[in-house]
Motif scaffolding. Structure first.
Motif, short mmCIF file in Angstrom:
data_model
loop_
_atom_site.label_atom_id
_atom_site.label_comp_id
_atom_site.label_asym_id
_atom_site.label_seq_id
_atom_site.Cartn_x
_atom_site.Cartn_y
_atom_site.Cartn_z
N LYS A 152 0.98 -1.20 0.16
CA LYS A 152 0.13 -0.02 0.02
C LYS A 152 1.05 1.08 0.05
N ASN A 153 0.68 2.26 -0.85
CA ASN A 153 1.42 3.57 -1.15
C ASN A 153 0.79 4.58 -1.11
N ASN A 154 -0.56 4.68 -1.05
CA ASN A 154 -1.33 6.00 -0.74
C ASN A 154 -2.36 5.72 -0.05
N GLN A 155 -2.72 6.85 0.47
CA GLN A 155 -3.96 6.72 1.24
C GLN A 155 -5.26 7.55 0.78
N ILE A 156 -6.36 6.98 0.81
CA ILE A 156 -7.57 7.68 0.27
C ILE A 156 -8.43 7.60 1.54
N THR A 157 -9.25 8.66 1.80
CA THR A 157 -10.12 9.00 3.00
C THR A 157 -11.62 8.96 2.30
N ILE A 158 -12.41 8.26 2.76
CA ILE A 158 -13.92 8.26 2.12
C ILE A 158 -14.90 8.42 3.18
N PHE A 159 -15.49 9.55 3.10
CA PHE A 159 -16.75 9.85 4.01
C PHE A 159 -17.94 9.31 3.35
N TYR A 160 -18.56 8.27 3.84
CA TYR A 160 -20.03 7.82 3.26
C TYR A 160 -21.16 7.65 4.33
N ASP A 161 -22.12 7.71 3.81
CA ASP A 161 -23.44 7.78 4.54
C ASP A 161 -24.04 6.24 4.85
N GLU A 162 -23.63 5.78 6.21
CA GLU A 162 -24.07 4.31 6.57
C GLU A 162 -25.36 4.15 6.22
N GLU A 163 -26.19 5.07 6.17
CA GLU A 163 -27.70 4.60 5.99
C GLU A 163 -28.06 4.40 4.35
N CYS A 164 -27.02 4.88 3.50
CA CYS A 164 -27.30 4.68 2.01
C CYS A 164 -26.93 3.16 1.77
N PRO A 165 -27.76 2.30 1.36
CA PRO A 165 -27.12 0.89 0.69
C PRO A 165 -26.20 0.89 -0.24
N PHE A 166 -26.36 1.96 -1.32
CA PHE A 166 -25.15 1.73 -2.47
C PHE A 166 -23.92 2.06 -1.67
N CYS A 167 -23.85 3.27 -1.05
CA CYS A 167 -22.60 3.66 -0.46
C CYS A 167 -21.97 2.55 0.60
N LYS A 168 -22.71 1.95 1.43
CA LYS A 168 -22.28 0.71 2.36
C LYS A 168 -21.73 -0.35 1.49
N ASN A 169 -22.50 -0.52 0.34
CA ASN A 169 -22.23 -1.89 -0.30
C ASN A 169 -20.68 -1.44 -1.24
N LEU A 211 -11.67 -4.38 -0.46
CA LEU A 211 -11.13 -5.64 -0.71
C LEU A 211 -9.65 -5.14 -2.10
N LYS A 212 -9.57 -3.82 -2.25
CA LYS A 212 -8.59 -3.25 -2.97
C LYS A 212 -7.18 -3.15 -2.23
N LYS A 213 -6.06 -3.39 -2.79
CA LYS A 213 -5.08 -3.35 -1.94
C LYS A 213 -4.07 -2.20 -2.42
N ASP A 214 -4.30 -1.85 -3.53
CA ASP A 214 -3.40 -0.55 -4.18
C ASP A 214 -3.33 0.59 -3.13
N PHE A 215 -3.96 0.86 -2.14
CA PHE A 215 -4.06 2.11 -1.49
C PHE A 215 -4.62 1.82 -0.05
N THR A 216 -3.94 2.38 0.84
CA THR A 216 -4.43 2.33 2.09
C THR A 216 -5.93 3.20 2.22
N ILE A 217 -7.10 2.70 2.51
CA ILE A 217 -8.13 3.32 2.44
C ILE A 217 -8.67 3.57 3.89
N GLU A 218 -8.99 4.51 4.09
CA GLU A 218 -9.30 5.18 5.62
C GLU A 218 -10.85 5.41 5.49
N LEU A 219 -11.81 4.70 6.22
CA LEU A 219 -13.20 5.12 6.18
C LEU A 219 -13.65 5.78 7.28
N HIS A 220 -14.58 6.50 7.07
CA HIS A 220 -15.16 7.57 7.98
C HIS A 220 -16.62 7.74 7.88
N GLU A 221 -17.35 7.37 8.83
CA GLU A 221 -18.88 7.70 9.02
C GLU A 221 -19.11 9.10 8.76
N ALA A 222 -19.56 9.82 7.63
CA ALA A 222 -19.52 11.36 7.53
C ALA A 222 -20.28 11.92 8.24
#
Length: 76
Positions: free
Chosen positions: A2-19, A26-37
């Motif tokens: 992992k060489n880059n970091q992406i931060t994602i803010f998502y709506d836990e109530e949105c089924p599309f966003c959650k899925n 599952l992706k391994k190219d980036f370090t993904i940091e998740l935050h409940e918006a």
């Protein structure tokens, strides 16, 4: 490796966003940091002052903010 970091803010109530977030984990190219918006609104305002979480999930990468369809296109 992992060489880059992406931060994602998502709506836990949105089924599309959650899925989609589960898929991204599952992706391994980036370090993904998740935050409940809705629990991190202050951080969103600091990083992306012109964006509103009600307009779609937000991706932050190298001080750039992408939202909704643009965020999805960036991630793809």
């Amino acid at each position: 490796m992992k060489n880059n970091q992406i931060t994602i803010f998502y709506d836990e109530e949105c089924p599309f966003c959650k899925n989609y977030i589960k898929f991204l984990q599952l992706k391994k190219d980036f370090t993904i940091e998740l935050h409940e918006a809705r629990k991190n609104l202050d951080e969103i305002v600091l990083l992306c002052p012109n964006l509103n979480i009600n307009d779609g999930f937000i991706v932050v990468y190298e001080n750039n903010c992408f939202q909704g369809a643009k965020a999805l296109a960036f991630l793809n």
